[in-house]
Design a protein around this motif. Structure first.
Motif, PDB file in Angstrom:
ATOM      1  N   PRO A  54       0.796  -1.224   0.000  1.00 52.94           N
ATOM      2  CA  PRO A  54       0.000   0.000   0.000  1.00 52.94           C
ATOM      3  C   PRO A  54       0.833   1.282   0.000  1.00 52.94           C
ATOM      4  O   PRO A  54       0.300   2.360  -0.193  1.00 52.94           O
ATOM      5  N   SER A  55       2.149   1.164   0.201  1.00 52.27           N
ATOM      6  CA  SER A  55       3.003   2.351   0.190  1.00 52.27           C
ATOM      7  C   SER A  55       4.378   1.965  -0.348  1.00 52.27           C
ATOM      8  O   SER A  55       4.691   0.783  -0.491  1.00 52.27           O
ATOM      9  N   LEU A  56       5.183   2.969  -0.626  1.00 53.95           N
ATOM     10  CA  LEU A  56       6.554   2.706  -1.040  1.00 53.95           C
ATOM     11  C   LEU A  56       7.344   2.166   0.150  1.00 53.95           C
ATOM     12  O   LEU A  56       7.060   2.528   1.295  1.00 53.95           O
ATOM     13  N   PRO A  57       8.342   1.314  -0.087  1.00 55.42           N
ATOM     14  CA  PRO A  57       9.171   0.842   1.029  1.00 55.42           C
ATOM     15  C   PRO A  57       9.830   2.021   1.738  1.00 55.42           C
ATOM     16  O   PRO A  57      10.144   3.037   1.122  1.00 55.42           O
ATOM     17  N   LYS A  58      10.052   1.887   3.035  1.00 57.34           N
ATOM     18  CA  LYS A  58      10.639   2.990   3.818  1.00 57.34           C
ATOM     19  C   LYS A  58      11.986   3.448   3.272  1.00 57.34           C
ATOM     20  O   LYS A  58      12.306   4.616   3.324  1.00 57.34           O
ATOM     21  N   ALA A  59      12.779   2.540   2.726  1.00 57.59           N
ATOM     22  CA  ALA A  59      14.107   2.884   2.214  1.00 57.59           C
ATOM     23  C   ALA A  59      14.056   3.393   0.769  1.00 57.59           C
ATOM     24  O   ALA A  59      15.076   3.797   0.229  1.00 57.59           O
ATOM     25  N   ALA A  60      12.910   3.395   0.153  1.00 61.80           N
ATOM     26  CA  ALA A  60      12.795   3.797  -1.258  1.00 61.80           C
ATOM     27  C   ALA A  60      12.899   5.313  -1.404  1.00 61.80           C
ATOM     28  O   ALA A  60      12.584   6.076  -0.492  1.00 61.80           O
ATOM     29  N   ARG A  61      13.337   5.710  -2.585  1.00 59.10           N
ATOM     30  CA  ARG A  61      13.331   7.129  -2.924  1.00 59.10           C
ATOM     31  C   ARG A  61      11.887   7.606  -3.001  1.00 59.10           C
ATOM     32  O   ARG A  61      10.997   6.829  -3.329  1.00 59.10           O
ATOM     33  N   ILE A  62      11.669   8.868  -2.757  1.00 58.06           N
ATOM     34  CA  ILE A  62      10.332   9.430  -2.934  1.00 58.06           C
ATOM     35  C   ILE A  62      10.246  10.259  -4.210  1.00 58.06           C
ATOM     36  O   ILE A  62       9.161  10.600  -4.640  1.00 58.06           O
ATOM     37  N   LYS A  85      14.767  10.700 -10.648  1.00 57.60           N
ATOM     38  CA  LYS A  85      15.978  11.486 -10.954  1.00 57.60           C
ATOM     39  C   LYS A  85      15.668  12.861 -11.537  1.00 57.60           C
ATOM     40  O   LYS A  85      16.537  13.724 -11.580  1.00 57.60           O
ATOM     41  N   LYS A  86      14.434  13.073 -11.978  1.00 61.74           N
ATOM     42  CA  LYS A  86      14.035  14.376 -12.508  1.00 61.74           C
ATOM     43  C   LYS A  86      13.221  15.174 -11.493  1.00 61.74           C
ATOM     44  O   LYS A  86      12.690  16.222 -11.823  1.00 61.74           O
ATOM     45  N   GLY A  87      13.078  14.638 -10.271  1.00 61.85           N
ATOM     46  CA  GLY A  87      12.352  15.346  -9.235  1.00 61.85           C
ATOM     47  C   GLY A  87      10.858  15.069  -9.196  1.00 61.85           C
ATOM     48  O   GLY A  87      10.140  15.676  -8.394  1.00 61.85           O
ATOM     49  N   LYS A  88      10.371  14.156 -10.050  1.00 59.56           N
ATOM     50  CA  LYS A  88       8.952  13.801 -10.024  1.00 59.56           C
ATOM     51  C   LYS A  88       8.693  12.888  -8.826  1.00 59.56           C
ATOM     52  O   LYS A  88       9.466  11.980  -8.552  1.00 59.56           O
ATOM     53  N   ALA A  89       7.594  13.137  -8.121  1.00 62.32           N
ATOM     54  CA  ALA A  89       7.231  12.303  -6.978  1.00 62.32           C
ATOM     55  C   ALA A  89       6.896  10.896  -7.461  1.00 62.32           C
ATOM     56  O   ALA A  89       6.166  10.724  -8.443  1.00 62.32           O
ATOM     57  N   LEU A  90       7.456   9.904  -6.794  1.00 59.38           N
ATOM     58  CA  LEU A  90       7.156   8.516  -7.136  1.00 59.38           C
ATOM     59  C   LEU A  90       5.860   8.090  -6.452  1.00 59.38           C
ATOM     60  O   LEU A  90       5.707   8.263  -5.243  1.00 59.38           O
ATOM     61  N   PRO A  91       4.931   7.538  -7.217  1.00 61.87           N
ATOM     62  CA  PRO A  91       3.647   7.128  -6.651  1.00 61.87           C
ATOM     63  C   PRO A  91       3.754   5.779  -5.932  1.00 61.87           C
ATOM     64  O   PRO A  91       4.711   5.030  -6.120  1.00 61.87           O
ATOM     65  N   THR A  92       2.759   5.481  -5.127  1.00 60.09           N
ATOM     66  CA  THR A  92       2.660   4.151  -4.529  1.00 60.09           C
ATOM     67  C   THR A  92       2.420   3.138  -5.646  1.00 60.09           C
ATOM     68  O   THR A  92       2.025   3.516  -6.761  1.00 60.09           O
ATOM     69  N   PRO A  93       2.611   1.853  -5.389  1.00 55.00           N
ATOM     70  CA  PRO A  93       2.320   0.850  -6.422  1.00 55.00           C
ATOM     71  C   PRO A  93       0.882   0.949  -6.958  1.00 55.00           C
ATOM     72  O   PRO A  93       0.655   0.825  -8.157  1.00 55.00           O
ATOM     73  N   TYR A  94      -0.084   1.196  -6.086  1.00 52.80           N
ATOM     74  CA  TYR A  94      -1.479   1.333  -6.527  1.00 52.80           C
ATOM     75  C   TYR A  94      -1.663   2.580  -7.375  1.00 52.80           C
ATOM     76  O   TYR A  94      -2.290   2.542  -8.435  1.00 52.80           O
ATOM     77  N   SER A  95      -1.110   3.698  -6.945  1.00 55.07           N
ATOM     78  CA  SER A  95      -1.246   4.939  -7.725  1.00 55.07           C
ATOM     79  C   SER A  95      -0.575   4.814  -9.084  1.00 55.07           C
ATOM     80  O   SER A  95      -1.072   5.349 -10.081  1.00 55.07           O
ATOM     81  N   LEU A  96       0.536   4.113  -9.151  1.00 53.90           N
ATOM     82  CA  LEU A  96       1.205   3.888 -10.429  1.00 53.90           C
ATOM     83  C   LEU A  96       0.313   3.063 -11.354  1.00 53.90           C
ATOM     84  O   LEU A  96       0.174   3.367 -12.538  1.00 53.90           O
ATOM     85  N   LEU A  97      -0.315   2.027 -10.817  1.00 56.73           N
ATOM     86  CA  LEU A  97      -1.249   1.227 -11.606  1.00 56.73           C
ATOM     87  C   LEU A  97      -2.400   2.086 -12.105  1.00 56.73           C
ATOM     88  O   LEU A  97      -2.767   2.014 -13.281  1.00 56.73           O
ATOM     89  N   LYS A  98      -2.970   2.919 -11.245  1.00 56.64           N
ATOM     90  CA  LYS A  98      -4.069   3.789 -11.673  1.00 56.64           C
ATOM     91  C   LYS A  98      -3.623   4.741 -12.777  1.00 56.64           C
ATOM     92  O   LYS A  98      -4.391   5.026 -13.699  1.00 56.64           O
ATOM     93  N   GLU A  99      -2.395   5.205 -12.700  1.00 54.10           N
ATOM     94  CA  GLU A  99      -1.865   6.073 -13.760  1.00 54.10           C
ATOM     95  C   GLU A  99      -1.853   5.314 -15.088  1.00 54.10           C
ATOM     96  O   GLU A  99      -2.266   5.835 -16.117  1.00 54.10           O
ATOM     97  N   TRP A 100      -1.372   4.062 -15.067  1.00 58.43           N
ATOM     98  CA  TRP A 100      -1.347   3.256 -16.285  1.00 58.43           C
ATOM     99  C   TRP A 100      -2.767   3.005 -16.793  1.00 58.43           C
ATOM    100  O   TRP A 100      -3.035   3.138 -17.993  1.00 58.43           O
ATOM    101  N   LEU A 101      -3.682   2.663 -15.897  1.00 57.95           N
ATOM    102  CA  LEU A 101      -5.071   2.418 -16.296  1.00 57.95           C
ATOM    103  C   LEU A 101      -5.667   3.660 -16.954  1.00 57.95           C
ATOM    104  O   LEU A 101      -6.326   3.562 -17.996  1.00 57.95           O
ATOM    105  N   SER A 102      -5.435   4.825 -16.365  1.00 58.59           N
ATOM    106  CA  SER A 102      -5.966   6.082 -16.911  1.00 58.59           C
ATOM    107  C   SER A 102      -5.461   6.355 -18.312  1.00 58.59           C
ATOM    108  O   SER A 102      -6.190   6.893 -19.153  1.00 58.59           O
TER     109      SER A 102
END
Length: 123
Positions: A25-33, A36-53
């Motif tokens: 449900p969230s990014l791992p605690k040790a993961a980057r947020i 490399k271009k400064g874009k916020a990394l989404p959670t696994p679910y939010s990333l999936l929703k982005e692909w679905l959209s």
């Protein structure tokens, strides 16, 4: 098509197929947020929703609770899109989510590739 509210979608498309998977449900605690271009990394679910959209053409809805993700689609061609991208690894079977429910192959292990596919710079 835009994401539809789950209950409204179910009322409109009571027999629409569902896909289910489990992701963190969230990014791992040790993961980057940030990438490399400064874009916020989404959670696994939010990333999936982005692909679905970006990829589904018909009405669809999704919900997540405790790492369990459900996606329902109104068009068989959108079910084909999910199958082609992530694979359907079980089903169909009847469930509380839908009379036609599949397990699909998106998981935490697929996060990096999907993020790259969607233009996030992880390298």
């Amino acid at each position: 098509m835009p994401l539809k509210i789950w209950n409204k979608f179910v009322e409109t498309y009571p027999n629409a197929p569902a896909c289910v998977t489990k992701v963190s449900p969230s990014l791992p605690k040790a993961a980057r947020i940030l990438d490399k271009k400064g874009k916020a990394l989404p959670t696994p679910y939010s990333l999936l929703k982005e692909w679905l959209s970006e990829n589904l053409k018909g009405d669809w809805s999704s919900m997540a609770k405790g790492g369990l993700v459900l996606v329902r689609v109104s068009e068989n061609s959108d079910l084909d899109q999910i199958r082609d991208k992530f694979g359907l690894i079980a089903g169909p079977k009847k469930s509380d989510a839908s009379p036609e429910t599949y397990q699909f192959g998106y998981s935490d292990q697929g996060y990096g590739q999907l993020a790259l596919d969607l233009g996030y710079n992880l390298n």
